[in-house]
Design a protein around this motif. Structure first.
Motif, short mmCIF file in Angstrom:
data_model
loop_
_atom_site.label_atom_id
_atom_site.label_comp_id
_atom_site.label_asym_id
_atom_site.label_seq_id
_atom_site.Cartn_x
_atom_site.Cartn_y
_atom_site.Cartn_z
N GLU A 228 0.62 -1.07 0.24
CA GLU A 228 0.11 -0.10 -0.28
C GLU A 228 1.02 1.10 0.08
O GLU A 228 1.74 1.37 0.48
N SER A 229 0.86 2.24 -0.77
CA SER A 229 1.55 3.69 -0.44
C SER A 229 0.62 4.67 -1.05
O SER A 229 -1.05 4.27 -1.03
N SER A 230 1.24 6.41 -0.61
CA SER A 230 0.04 7.12 -0.72
C SER A 230 0.25 7.62 -1.99
O SER A 230 -0.10 8.63 -2.57
N GLN A 231 1.49 6.74 -2.51
CA GLN A 231 1.88 7.94 -4.17
C GLN A 231 1.70 7.23 -5.35
O GLN A 231 1.96 5.53 -5.22
N TRP A 232 0.92 7.37 -6.64
CA TRP A 232 0.10 6.91 -7.45
C TRP A 232 2.24 6.14 -7.96
O TRP A 232 1.15 5.06 -8.82
N ASP A 233 2.83 7.67 -8.40
CA ASP A 233 4.29 6.67 -9.26
C ASP A 233 4.59 5.79 -8.97
O ASP A 233 5.42 4.95 -9.09
N LEU A 234 4.95 5.90 -6.59
CA LEU A 234 5.31 4.19 -6.60
C LEU A 234 4.47 2.85 -6.85
O LEU A 234 5.18 1.45 -7.20
N ILE A 235 3.45 3.04 -6.82
CA ILE A 235 2.21 1.78 -7.15
C ILE A 235 2.50 1.39 -8.46
O ILE A 235 2.66 0.68 -9.07
N SER A 236 2.95 2.31 -9.52
CA SER A 236 2.88 2.23 -11.17
C SER A 236 4.36 1.64 -11.08
O SER A 236 4.33 0.35 -12.04
N GLU A 237 5.08 1.95 -10.22
CA GLU A 237 6.56 1.25 -10.17
C GLU A 237 6.75 0.02 -10.16
O GLU A 237 7.21 -0.85 -10.56
N MET A 238 5.99 -0.42 -8.42
CA MET A 238 5.96 -1.91 -8.29
C MET A 238 4.94 -2.68 -9.29
O MET A 238 5.50 -3.37 -9.20
N VAL A 239 4.24 -1.98 -10.19
CA VAL A 239 3.96 -3.09 -11.12
C VAL A 239 4.29 -3.14 -12.06
O VAL A 239 5.19 -3.69 -12.89
N ALA A 240 5.57 -2.58 -12.53
CA ALA A 240 7.01 -2.05 -13.12
C ALA A 240 7.78 -3.47 -12.93
O ALA A 240 8.64 -3.59 -13.59
N ALA A 241 7.93 -3.48 -12.24
CA ALA A 241 9.06 -4.50 -11.00
C ALA A 241 8.15 -5.59 -11.32
O ALA A 241 8.61 -6.90 -10.57
N ASN A 242 6.93 -6.08 -12.04
CA ASN A 242 6.53 -7.32 -11.50
C ASN A 242 6.47 -7.47 -10.18
O ASN A 242 5.75 -9.08 -10.17
N LEU A 243 5.48 -7.09 -9.17
CA LEU A 243 5.85 -7.24 -8.01
C LEU A 243 3.76 -7.51 -7.71
O LEU A 243 3.76 -7.79 -6.65
N GLY A 244 2.78 -6.41 -8.53
CA GLY A 244 1.28 -6.90 -8.43
C GLY A 244 1.01 -5.73 -9.41
O GLY A 244 1.27 -5.61 -10.38
N VAL A 245 -0.54 -6.17 -9.38
CA VAL A 245 -1.14 -5.28 -10.63
C VAL A 245 -2.20 -4.35 -9.68
O VAL A 245 -2.10 -4.12 -8.52
N ALA A 246 -2.47 -3.36 -10.31
CA ALA A 246 -3.37 -1.80 -9.63
C ALA A 246 -4.33 -1.64 -10.86
O ALA A 246 -4.25 -2.08 -11.32
N LEU A 247 -5.09 -1.19 -9.83
CA LEU A 247 -6.62 -0.06 -10.35
C LEU A 247 -5.28 1.33 -9.86
O LEU A 247 -5.72 1.86 -9.56
N LEU A 248 -5.48 2.58 -11.80
CA LEU A 248 -5.27 3.82 -11.07
C LEU A 248 -6.17 4.26 -12.17
O LEU A 248 -6.90 3.66 -13.87
N PRO A 249 -6.47 5.64 -11.89
CA PRO A 249 -7.42 6.38 -12.76
C PRO A 249 -6.49 6.67 -14.15
O PRO A 249 -5.48 7.22 -13.92
N GLU A 250 -7.53 7.16 -15.31
CA GLU A 250 -7.26 7.25 -16.33
C GLU A 250 -5.90 8.16 -16.66
O GLU A 250 -5.26 7.90 -17.64
N ALA A 251 -6.55 9.75 -15.83
CA ALA A 251 -5.43 10.44 -16.05
C ALA A 251 -4.56 10.11 -15.53
O ALA A 251 -3.31 10.78 -16.46
#
Length: 309
Positions: A228-251
């Motif tokens: 869990e994080s408060s930063q959307w860029d960290l969330i996307s980096e975790m997905v880019a590192a293949n550590l999980g999936v995420a749901l983020l707004p289109e914007a």
């Protein structure tokens, strides 16, 4: 409560006290009020001496309100609120194009939508100062309700019914996966297909945390949350590192690197992401706050087709 030989309370002292009570920190309160920490500490000590009570328990690095502090907090809020209403009305009567606005923004909202709006507003009203507070949407809503913020931006709808709202973004959540993920080449993905996945989520003080979990449960599974994080860029980096999936707004998804991540439409259900400004409908709004609302409504309605509700 006996107050000894007559007490002269300065309204600023009550404001300092309320800020320490709100932030539970002398350092953060001093930064928020643009004063030094010794000044705020001395003020609180002086208040305690004059009132004859201890206002804060100092537990290591943390501080908490005492019982007496909680009683005084309620009274101080009423006094400061009355004083602010008086000051705001007097300023309006004198037609001063000045003021100060306290606005709460969730972190991912601020960077996406507001730098240009704030820039344009400053050009039109150079003598109005804006103080931004970054917090999850739940906290922003609570602070607008309590009067600590004039205006907030949240994921609609608000929980309470004491707000005016202005909807300015109607989008939905997308699914983020690693390019090697089994779903990476799908045209769209139903939520139920994520039952066995590891999720990277926003922290629990973000509206999307509860909303995503509730939708997963409705789809028949409890999501396995690995981070869990408060930063959307960290969330996307975790997905880019293949550590999980995420749901983020289109914007947010529009600005991501398509070579490192796959962005897929989520269906069954589509989870909406509606952004709006909120303010109390039963409280006097200063000239500056009213101008901010009407100015941003004009600007954001043009860009995003928002509407007042």
């Amino acid at each position: 409560m006996s107050m000894g030989g007559g007490i002269a309370l300065d309204i600023r002292h009550l404001q300092y006290f309320l800020e320490v009570a709100r932030l539970r920190s002398f350092t953060k309160a001093a930064q928020s009020m643009f004063i030094t920490q010794p000044t705020i500490s001395k003020t609180i000590k002086s208040l305690e001496e004059e009132l004859g009570v201890t206002l804060f328990d100092r537990i290591g690095k943390r501080i908490e309100l005492t019982d007496a502090g909680k009683v005084i907090e309620l009274q101080a809020q009423a006094i400061v609120k009355s004083f602010q209403s008086l000051s705001s009305e007097l300023s309006d009567l004198m037609n001063l194009k000045k003021g100060h606005i306290r606005i709460g923004l969730p972190p991912m909202v601020g960077s996406s939508f507001f730098p240009r709006v704030i820039g344009e507003f400053h050009k039109a009203f150079p003598d109005v100062t804006i103080q931004l507070f970054e917090d999850g949407a739940k906290k922003v809503e609570q602070d607008v309700e309590a009067g600590a913020l004039d205006i907030g931006v949240i994921v609609l709808p608000p929980v309470g019914d004491m707000f005016e709202t202005f909807l300015f973004v109607e989008e939905k959540l997308n699914l983020l996966v690693h390019p090697t993920h089994a779903l990476a080449d799908c045209k769209e993905v139903p939520l139920s297909a994520l039952a066995e996945e590891a999720f990277v989520l926003f922290r629990e003080d973000f509206t999307l945390h509860d909303r995503i979990i509730a939708e997963c449960v409705r789809a028949g599974f409890q999501p396995r949350v690995v981070y869990e994080s408060s930063q959307w860029d960290l969330i996307s980096e975790m997905v880019a590192a293949n550590l999980g999936v995420a749901l983020l707004p289109e914007a947010i998804c529009r600005d991501l690197d398509s070579e490192r991540l796959r962005v897929l439409p989520l269906v069954d259900p589509v989870i909406p992401w509606h952004l709006g400004m909120i303010w109390r409908n039963d409280r006097y709004l200063s000239f500056a706050a009213r101008e901010w609302i009407s100015f941003t409504q004009r600007l954001l309605r043009t860009e995003y087709g928002g509407s007042r509700r």
